[in-house]
Scaffold this motif. Sequence first.
Motif, PDB file in Angstrom:
ATOM      1  N   CYS A  36       0.789  -1.226   0.000  1.00  0.00           N
ATOM      2  CA  CYS A  36       0.000   0.000   0.000  1.00  0.00           C
ATOM      3  C   CYS A  36       0.825   1.283   0.000  1.00  0.00           C
TER       4      CYS A  36
ATOM      5  N   CYS B 150       2.286   3.466  -4.562  1.00  0.00           N
ATOM      6  CA  CYS B 150       1.867   4.607  -5.379  1.00  0.00           C
ATOM      7  C   CYS B 150       1.781   5.903  -4.575  1.00  0.00           C
ATOM      8  N   HIS B 151       1.656   5.773  -3.281  1.00  0.00           N
ATOM      9  CA  HIS B 151       1.548   6.956  -2.412  1.00  0.00           C
ATOM     10  C   HIS B 151       2.136   6.582  -1.067  1.00  0.00           C
TER      11      HIS B 151
ATOM     12  N   MET C 176      -9.002   0.324  -3.465  1.00  0.00           N
ATOM     13  CA  MET C 176      -7.565   0.091  -3.651  1.00  0.00           C
ATOM     14  C   MET C 176      -7.232  -1.369  -3.956  1.00  0.00           C
TER      15      MET C 176
END
Length: 100
Positions: free
Chosen positions: A54, A57-58, A78
Motif C-alpha cells: 500500500c 503509489c503513495h 484500492m
Amino acid sequence: MKLKSILFASMTIVIFSCSPKVIPTTQNIEKEVKSEVVLTQNQIEGKAIFEANCAKCHKLYEPSSRTPEKWASVLKWMQPKARISDVEREKIYDYVTNGM
Ligand code: HEC
C-alpha cells in the motif's frame, strides 16, 4: 502569633511543592501500559500486507487517519490497484481498524 502563621505558610508551600511530583510518575506508568497494543494474528499479517502493498503509489496512510467505514470503501477501491485477494483485504481491514 506572627511566627506561627509564617511557619504555617511555609509548611503549606513545602507540602504543595512536593506532592505534585509524585502524581505524574504514576500517570506516566499507566499511560505506557495503555499504549501497548496487542495485535491478533490476522492483524499482524494485515500489517505486513499493508506495508508491502500500500505504499507503492503513495505514502503509507496512517491507520488512525480514517474511520472503519472510510477504510472499508477505500480498501474496496484500492484492492484492484494493489492486486490483493479478498482475504488479504480483510486482514488489512482488521489491522487498520484495530478490530473496531
Ligand atoms: C497502483 C497504485 C496504488 C496502490 C498499489 C494503492 N493505491 Fe491507494 N491510491 C492510489 C491512487 C491513485 C489514489 C488517489 C490519489 C491519491 O490520493 O494519491 C489513492 C488513494 C488512497 C487513499 C486516500 C483515499 C481517500 O480519498 O481518502 C488511501 C487511504 C489509500 N489510497 C490506501 C491504499 C491502501 C490501503 C492500499 C493497499 C491495499 C493502496 N492504497 C494501494 C493508488 C494506489
